[in-house]
Design a protein around this motif. Structure first.
Motif, short mmCIF file in Angstrom:
data_model
loop_
_atom_site.label_atom_id
_atom_site.label_comp_id
_atom_site.label_asym_id
_atom_site.label_seq_id
_atom_site.Cartn_x
_atom_site.Cartn_y
_atom_site.Cartn_z
N SER A 277 39.34 79.25 77.60
CA SER A 277 40.49 79.89 76.94
C SER A 277 41.02 78.94 75.89
N PRO A 278 41.39 79.47 74.74
CA PRO A 278 42.06 78.60 73.76
C PRO A 278 43.53 78.41 74.06
N VAL A 279 44.05 79.07 75.07
CA VAL A 279 45.50 79.18 75.25
C VAL A 279 46.00 78.37 76.44
N SER A 280 45.44 78.60 77.61
CA SER A 280 46.00 77.99 78.81
C SER A 280 45.05 78.15 79.98
N SER A 339 32.50 83.70 65.91
CA SER A 339 32.52 84.07 67.31
C SER A 339 33.94 84.38 67.78
N LEU A 340 33.95 85.19 68.81
CA LEU A 340 35.22 85.59 69.43
C LEU A 340 36.04 84.34 69.78
N PHE A 341 37.33 84.41 69.53
CA PHE A 341 38.18 83.28 69.90
C PHE A 341 39.54 83.84 70.29
N MET A 342 39.62 84.30 71.52
CA MET A 342 40.80 85.05 71.95
C MET A 342 40.68 85.34 73.43
N ASP A 343 41.79 85.23 74.12
CA ASP A 343 41.80 85.61 75.53
C ASP A 343 41.80 87.14 75.67
N VAL A 344 41.56 87.59 76.88
CA VAL A 344 41.54 89.04 77.10
C VAL A 344 42.89 89.69 76.79
N ASP A 345 43.96 88.90 76.83
CA ASP A 345 45.27 89.49 76.51
C ASP A 345 45.59 89.39 75.03
N GLY A 346 44.63 88.95 74.22
CA GLY A 346 44.83 88.92 72.78
C GLY A 346 45.40 87.62 72.24
N ARG A 347 45.69 86.68 73.13
CA ARG A 347 46.29 85.44 72.64
C ARG A 347 45.21 84.44 72.22
N TYR A 348 45.53 83.68 71.21
CA TYR A 348 44.59 82.68 70.71
C TYR A 348 45.37 81.58 70.02
N ARG A 349 44.70 80.55 69.60
CA ARG A 349 45.32 79.43 68.92
C ARG A 349 44.95 79.48 67.44
N GLY A 350 45.93 79.37 66.57
CA GLY A 350 45.70 79.47 65.14
C GLY A 350 45.60 78.11 64.48
N ASP A 362 40.21 91.87 67.19
CA ASP A 362 39.68 90.77 68.00
C ASP A 362 39.58 89.54 67.12
N ASN A 363 40.32 88.50 67.50
CA ASN A 363 40.31 87.30 66.66
C ASN A 363 38.98 86.56 66.81
N HIS A 364 38.42 86.18 65.67
CA HIS A 364 37.18 85.40 65.64
C HIS A 364 37.42 84.09 64.92
N SER A 365 36.62 83.11 65.28
CA SER A 365 36.68 81.83 64.58
C SER A 365 35.25 81.33 64.37
#
Lengths: 768, 768
Positions: A277-280, A339-350, A362-365
């Motif tokens: 996860s990029p978030v937590s 590639s996908l860069f996002m949790d299933v709840d839509g949260r990600y790090r910018g 769907d956020n990709h990076s």
């Protein structure tokens, strides 16, 4: 002629079976053989060595086919980069004694590093397996979008352990890990995170691991000698088996799963699932629960296989096996990034390293834009749903909003900007999609973002470029390359602005699109860098490349043809078709000592000065078409295809660059190439596949047939589109998307008359 | 007799005016003089030196009254700790040339450090001001809960700058900053964060700053020589004035506000507001917007003053000025921690370093529980609303749920566990509140959390304590102290469980509460540590203290009386009242060379072996009451009050310990003290204030009057409660909360008959 039927299951099975993930894992392709789903966030793959910074180039993807040892299986990898990073959450199963250090890979038993042989390896899209020689452990890997799943079979009679090493990564060096954490939860879940400096400084990645059998015990170690703090580490927790949590910079965990075959050790099979996860850590747990709720390895593998079959079915290829393998593997490599860069709840790090929520996309990076704007993104508009292409653009636009600089990504991964390479090449990606009618985003905001990126003065001489019309070399390095690439990007802004009716923007950027002329030196015929006072910098050496020169990863022989938006203008500047053709011939036919590029590890795949292993050359062979001599393109392409790609581990001439090399291969094999993305034209080269059908995202089918190819015929005799003769050396995007058939009649000798006339040539800004 | 009238404005004004925030800033009180609101998250205060680890003790609060230089104003401080950390976001206004390094504080002009003199200082609750001598800048500070507000007046004619240094903190050392970030937003807002190791390893703090005049320019510097990454730092951003964002480990920013008096420089006044957040930069911006939307410094100051007046009105004191100052300053210091730790949207960081949302309570952190369970938390049940006390408990319970260990906090700040000191003293805090009827939380869950903390085997010998009944010194250090404190905490669990009807828990923990007997050595009369085999460890030296001994921050002379739950039992063990009295007399009357504690910087304030500067002694003087000789308590308290507190900067005998020293002072000044929190009894000492009224959280008033005090009478002659004679040496919590009057008649000679009989003595587990 059916234009709308989808590919059948048999086609999908054959496509899937044709892929060889080992292609590019030798030589300098820098691909990885492990498990990934299309555009997946997890890339779970074996790492054969962890190399210090100075030796990291060859191990950019963690795995090199020449190696015979495995350090572990880590969960994030780039596919085909030159620079490197990632390699997060390294896991290794161990049977018997546990060592905490990797040891010397050349000295068996000196550490935890395991040996292996290719005989035991299996690699398919979404699946990888190997047997670790020393222990006999069979290791299988598969993945969903956010979860890597491991299936290990431990031999009986020896203790089964799992080692989790948070100390290592690609491009390793002391101090790279800024901080990290491991936590053992009461239910046996292990979570953690680490923060690294490196290519994307300050990157944070979180993870959560669960096991089909709960660990019987664990040890958390910090192998760095830590300073003493009053009270910390926790009293009584010096015992690594009693630490419920550990934080530090050099962490390694060992997990104890008993002795297989004994009462407490089970039968030796252990399923390990690891979400990132990029978030937590909570985000990682949620990803784990959502995507892989149970421990059915085969189900995850089947799902991954299903996703790949669907994705690979975008092209149906009838061709000899070697060509099918090369082509489908190219498609496989082209479907991994961004590639996908996002949790299933839509949260990600910018790019501000803050947490955001993706609203409706769907956020990709992992945008390797200097590479991928050329052919990969144009390819993805043909072989992926509009939804995915819109996701890319919305991800880019979100990043621009969140960017401290207000600019679109340059080279970003895991949400963060690396500033790698030059240009503002998110711009042509968006413009190309917009011109093709892909518009699932706020186009006005997109254009504003593009203009903002092209106007951000502090970046790479843009202030001076806007003032002077060129980047002055006395103020900014590699100025010729920057002027040329800015001018191309500017033209794509103008195209999009014009299509949107934003006349003021269009006018301004069409003007800027002509700035390539400021780099052109009529005296030498090369593109060169000017000083602020307008003079070209001297002394001038057209063979000099890289840092300190006028060029970025190239020299004058490689960069002087970079005017994809106006090749006709370039021809005129040179003094006519013959002049340009003669110059390009000199590029291909030069006798070059490769040692001239010894300092530039990215410049490989030489044919004369032409360097297929790096992107500035990629459009070059097609430029003969603009000079009315498409048969010369056909010759050059045959040479490139024959020498630069082989369906073997060392079969890529250079870094795959997140699919750009593979996209070049696929376009060229189909018979056309997007020399100028946003022109909505593909320049016709020549086909290399007897028959190939694009199952387009709009449901239509577009088939390319090459009659006579089996006879080894290398030249186009004639071309027809839907049965009508096609006299021009380009095909329009709309023509492809309408479905139909492009049929080439190949022959042994060149048809020098075909598409020779000026009106039959591809787009140039100054002529159309 | 009015029992329910609130304090009037005049009382509040007088209370406010009586506070002197400089008390404790000299000597080793370790308080800070800067701006804070009651229990505020921001403590904005000048730092006079940034000391390396080895010298950090004296600068634990950043400021020492003896210093004559100021490094800057930072936003987080502990009030009165021995160990240290914090000092986040150091800001300094600079007039004229900017230096990026602090320089040598003893060499003026060698760096940015400014000189000052106390003549220019003003400190009031919520407000601090000073003039920086070298530049003439007038600096004023105030704060809301989450925002520090600075008002600077720069002299005209020289450029005005602000320096923001993220490199420094209390207890400084190379490598302490793990990572940090600075960002300049287009609207002139500056945000950032930093992650530090240190006392709470891996701590993250975010901030956002806004300015009444937008900066004209800025420079972001990384003073650490960084390694080169391909592409990073961003091209063109080597110029510190062009960086919109910077990340690294040694960051410093300078902000340019023009030249006051010139066209672009304004009049020299600059308001700077800085919000902090445990969560994110966005969270900090939201805190800023919510609490200080404009730039009205005086309004923020007035609000802070209002909050303090309200809080200080909890006690109305009629006494000589020096006593009022000492008492109100003690109350001021007692109302700072545990401090708020939560964004305005309820989000905060927990002991798992993950983000949580406080649901229905205000999350607080900075729990110095080994100190504060004794008197500070009991005091706060009398002088703060139930809501605040419930917030503390709900914060503790949330931390327990989030803890990797499933345990209540030991010593936590900014959400993170430091494991500092010993015991599980969140337990008596909760039990004391529960027994007093403060129950705004799930009591069953609370009891479960308390039992879990008391049963967590890996921590500090608890497994062995549960097995043996004592902590064995051959397996765990400082075992005598641990056994004693565990036994007390256990008794509080039993009390609460009994009150809840959880008989099984009560029975178990009443049994554990008797474990102090396992530490008692009848032969020497001291508490000592046993080995696992039951033998006391030898050789035994009752003067030995600290690491490696049987005791935590103390020796046998100090720790041997720690049985607050059963002093009667202790007396019996010693062989009667006279024996214990004789032993305690020996503690106070010993001739001690203070150098015996040279290695223990926390053990200060010596009267014989009695060390008022550290907590293990705090209940000792009251124990004479348990032996039926309360007049001896009265004598000892007079001596302690006369020697350990003075209303001067160096007027505290030791670290204020987040208000524990101050709470001791207040209770003792009022005439009673909570020897055994959770007993709902306060042991009567003797009053030191002629008249004091508690404005209780239930709206009632409880007045203590000391007749004859003005005549210097030091002994209690008689006591009455609401006009009825009180013959016992304790008062019940319910009696206070009912409102009323406790009247002491003081006299010159001891009344040895008062409260001498066994039934007139305070609670002991073995007798009641």
């Amino acid at each position: 002629m059916a234009t709308t039927a989808a590919a059948g299951p048999a086609t999908a099975d054959r496509a899937y079976a044709a892929v060889d993930p080992f292609i590019g894992t030798g030589g300098e392709g820098h691909t990885f053989p492990g498990a990934v789903v299309p555009f997946g966030m997890v890339q779970l793959s074996p790492d054969t060595r962890i190399q210090p910074r100075k030796d990291a180039y060859g191990w950019a993807a963690g795995y090199r086919y020449d190696d015979d040892s495995i350090v572990g299986f880590s969960h994030t990898h780039f596919s085909g980069t030159g620079h490197s990073d990632l390699g997060d959450v390294l896991v290794l199963p161990i049977s018997g004694d546990v060592k905490l250090e990797r040891g010397d890979p050349d000295v068996p038993g000196s550490g935890y590093t395991a040996s292996f042989s290719h005989d035991t390896e299996v690699a398919e899209p979404g699946y990888y397996a190997v047997t670790l020689d020393n222990s006999g452990i069979r290791a299988e890997l598969t993945a969903s979008a956010r979860v890597g799943v491991h299936r290990y079979r431990f031999p009986k009679g020896r203790p089964a352990h799992l080692l989790v090493d948070l100390r290592t990564s690609m491009y390793d060096y002391p101090g790279k890990v800024l901080w990290s954490r491991l936590r053992m939860h009461p239910d046996g879940t292990v979570t953690g995170y680490r923060k690294t400096r490196g290519w994307a400084p300050g990157r944070e990645l979180y993870f959560a691991m669960r096991f089909s059998r709960a660990p019987r015990g664990h040890e958390f170690h910090d192998t760095e000698q830590d300073v003493f703090y009053k009270g910390f580490p926790p009293p009584g927790h010096q015992d690594p088996g009693q630490r419920a949590q550990i934080e530090g910079r050099q962490l390694v965990a060992t997990l104890d799963f008993g002795t297989p075959g004994s009462a407490d050790g089970g039968d030796g099979e252990l399923i390990v699932k690891v979400a990132i996860s990029p978030v937590s850590e909570q985000g990682a747990i949620a990803n784990l629960d959502a995507e892989v709720p149970g421990y059915d390895f085969d189900r995850v593998r089947a799902d991954a296989r299903g996703l790949w079959k669907q994705a690979l079915s975008a092209i149906e290829i009838d061709a000899p096996d070697a060509d099918r393998t090369a082509a489908y593997t190219a498609l496989y490599h082209a479907l991994q990034a961004p590639s996908l860069f996002m949790d299933v709840d839509g949260r990600y790090r910018g790019p501000d390293n803050a947490i955001h929520v993706a609203d409706g996309f769907d956020n990709h990076s992992t945008f390797s834009l200097w590479d991928t704007y050329r052919a990969l993104h144009p390819l993805l508009t043909l072989v992926q749903p509009e939804r995915r292409n819109n996701d890319f653009i919305r991800s880019l636009l979100a990043a621009q909003r969140q960017s401290p600089y207000g600019t679109l990504p340059v080279w970003s991964f895991h949400g963060l900007e690396t500033w790698c390479m030059i240009g503002y090449h998110a711009v042509p990606v968006i413009a190309d999609a917009y011109m093709k009618g892909i518009r699932g985003y706020d186009a006005d905001a997109a254009l504003d973002a593009m203009v903002a990126s092209a106007s951000y003065g502090p970046y790479d001489g843009i202030a001076q470029y806007m003032e002077l019309g060129w980047v002055p070399i006395d103020e900014e390095g590699e100025a010729a390359s920057k002027t040329l690439e800015y001018a191309f990007d500017d033209w794509t802004i103008a195209r999009m602005a014009e299509a949107m009716g934003r006349e003021d923007v269009a006018r301004d950027f069409y003007r800027r699109a002509g700035n390539w002329r400021n780099a052109f030196d009529p005296e030498t015929g090369f593109m060169r860098a000017r000083n602020r006072d307008g003079s070209f910098r001297t002394p001038f050496d057209p063979t000099a490349s890289g840092y300190g020169t006028d060029y970025t990863e190239g020299n004058a022989w490689q960069y002087s043809w970079y005017v994809p938006q106006d090749v006709a203008g370039l021809i005129a500047a040179h003094g006519g078709d013959a002049k340009l053709v003669e110059r390009i011939d000199r590029v291909f036919d030069a006798e070059v000592d490769p040692s001239v590029f010894a300092h530039m590890e990215d410049i490989t795949g030489l044919i004369g000065w032409y360097a297929h292993g790096n992107e500035p050359s990629h459009h070059l062979a097609y430029l003969y078409a603009h000079a009315g001599q498409p048969w010369r393109t056909q010759e050059r392409l045959a040479r490139i295809m024959a020498t630069q790609y082989r369906p073997t581990p060392d079969g890529l001439a250079g870094n795959d660059d997140l699919g750009q090399m593979s996209a070049w291969y696929l376009f060229t094999a189909l018979g056309f190439y997007p020399v100028a993305p946003a022109s909505n034209e593909y320049v016709i080269g020549r086909p290399f596949l007897p028959k190939a059908t694009l199952n387009l995202p709009n449901g239509r089918r577009f088939t390319v047939v090459a009659d006579g190819l089996e006879q080894g015929h290398g030249y186009i005799g004639a071309v027809s589109l839907n049965g009508e003769p096609l006299q021009r050396s380009f095909i329009r995007h709309e023509e492809i998307m309408a479905g139909g058939e492009l049929r080439f009649t190949m022959q042994a000798d060149p048809n020098t008359g075909w598409a020779a006339a000026p009106e039959q040539r591809p787009y140039s800004m100054s002529t159309r």
